[in-house]
Motif scaffolding. Structure first.
Motif, short mmCIF file in Angstrom:
data_model
loop_
_atom_site.label_atom_id
_atom_site.label_comp_id
_atom_site.label_asym_id
_atom_site.label_seq_id
_atom_site.Cartn_x
_atom_site.Cartn_y
_atom_site.Cartn_z
N ARG A 1 0.86 -1.19 0.00
CA ARG A 1 0.00 0.00 0.00
C ARG A 1 0.88 1.23 0.00
O ARG A 1 1.91 1.28 0.69
N LEU A 2 0.51 2.20 -0.77
CA LEU A 2 1.28 3.44 -0.87
C LEU A 2 1.03 4.30 0.36
O LEU A 2 -0.10 4.60 0.71
N ASP A 3 2.11 4.66 1.04
CA ASP A 3 2.02 5.49 2.24
C ASP A 3 2.11 6.96 1.83
O ASP A 3 3.16 7.61 1.95
N GLU A 4 1.00 7.50 1.35
CA GLU A 4 1.00 8.87 0.86
C GLU A 4 1.25 9.89 1.97
O GLU A 4 1.91 10.91 1.75
N GLU A 5 0.75 9.61 3.14
CA GLU A 5 0.90 10.58 4.23
C GLU A 5 2.38 10.84 4.54
O GLU A 5 2.80 11.98 4.71
N THR A 6 3.15 9.75 4.59
CA THR A 6 4.58 9.91 4.86
C THR A 6 5.29 10.66 3.74
O THR A 6 6.12 11.54 3.99
N LEU A 7 4.96 10.32 2.49
CA LEU A 7 5.60 10.99 1.36
C LEU A 7 5.26 12.48 1.33
O LEU A 7 6.10 13.31 0.98
#
Length: 342
Positions: free
Chosen positions: A269-275
């Motif tokens: 799953r893509l961790d958009e919040e961290t990026l």
């Protein structure tokens, strides 16, 4: 437009007084002329008057003075300026999840093709380095101007297990600042990871404003979330303290999916919040690419951002130059029309 010294703008209030003075001088001249007994004789001797042209040089001089007064207030405006980027590090995820086919033909191939297209849009004087990361990170191509070497390094990517996003950022920093003595073996906990030249001890440094180092930047691409290595946010703070912008690119499915790799399956799953946090901390931007076309557009957008930027800049020199041109134009017209500077 803003002003560093806005109080100087009050000096513009003196301009109407100069206009009144000019009007008074013209009327005074008329009164002196009326003292002649024979007005018809005066007109015959003087010939045709200058008409409206007599007012042009004074008006231009007045505009020049107004422009100089504005310049004294040190105006600032948002303008587009060329960046002096000397080095860009491509930090690319090579974890097993990059074999997923939700981005055609798969995430890895799409990332490789987009990165190579990105290289073509960069100025030839920009050095590019490549860092790959999975469970560990490695410099697969030190910064170079040779585009063929960079393309070859990108084509040599081998998928591995794990996702150490923080390791990729820290190693990219060490590549930009090879003399800083960043001890990567202790920071990342990774094996066989290059350290700075001669394994120098860390040097003390004074943190700078985030995003203020204009000679280098990092472009981070990943499709997952951290499974090992240092926290990406902590690594981003290191970059922010050194003024390095980290542009983060998320590729793949936001919702996540299960893929197989080397006989076992995993949920990615893509961790958009961290990026997004990584980009925000370093005063950069986050981009999402859900398809191969999206990814190419992201890299095209990045290439333009890394070549020019919009920045609030003092433009006093422009106003001063404009005032000088008005003065020269006023003097030139006066000499041309009347044979004197007046």
């Amino acid at each position: 437009m803003s002003f560093v010294w806005p109080e100087f703008l009050w000096s513009l209030a003196a301009l109407p007084l100069l206009i009144l003075l000019y009007w008074w001088l013209l009327n005074r001249r008329k009164k002196v002329t009326l003292k002649f007994a024979n007005l018809a004789l005066v007109k015959q001797v003087a010939g045709k008057g200058p008409g409206w042209r007599r007012h042009v040089p004074p008006v231009l001089m007045l505009l020049a003075l107004a422009t100089l007064l504005v310049a004294a207030s040190r105006p600032r405006a948002v303008v587009t300026l060329p960046l002096q980027q000397e080095t860009i590090i491509l930090a690319m995820d090579v974890s097993g999840s990059m074999r997923a086919t939700d981005v055609q033909p798969n995430r890895m191939v799409a990332a490789q093709e987009a990165a190579k297209a990105f290289l073509k849009d960069l100025p030839s004087n920009v050095r590019v380095g490549v860092v790959s990361f999975a469970g560990t990170a490695a410099v697969v191509q030190p910064p170079t101007l040779n585009r063929e070497d960079i393309v070859a390094a990108i084509d040599r990517f081998q998928l591995q297990r794990g996702t150490a996003i923080g390791s990729g950022i820290v190693l990219s920093l060490a590549t930009i600042f090879p003399e800083a003595g960043i001890d990567l073996s202790q920071i990342t906990g990774a094996r066989n990871m290059p350290v700075g030249p001669g394994d120098k001890p860390p040097k003390e440094f004074t943190p700078v404003a985030p995003g203020s180092f204009s000679s280098a930047a990092i472009v981070l691409l990943t499709d997952g979330q951290r499974t090992t290595g240092p926290d990406p946010v902590d690594a981003a703070k290191m970059a922010a303290d050194r003024g390095i912008k980290v542009y983060s690119v998320g590729i793949g499915t936001k919702e996540g999916e299960t893929i197989g790799f080397e006989g076992w399956s995993m949920r990615v799953r893509l961790d958009e919040e961290t990026l997004k946090n990584v980009a925000n901390l370093t005063r950069a931007e986050y981009f999402y690419a859900g398809t191969a076309d999206d990814l190419k557009k992201v890299y095209q957008s990045l290439s333009s951002r890394l070549v020019v930027e919009k920045k609030e800049t003092e433009i006093t020199a422009l106003f001063a130059a404009g005032a000088a041109l008005l003065v020269m134009l006023s003097a030139g017209l006066s000499v041309w029309w009347f044979g004197r500077v007046a």
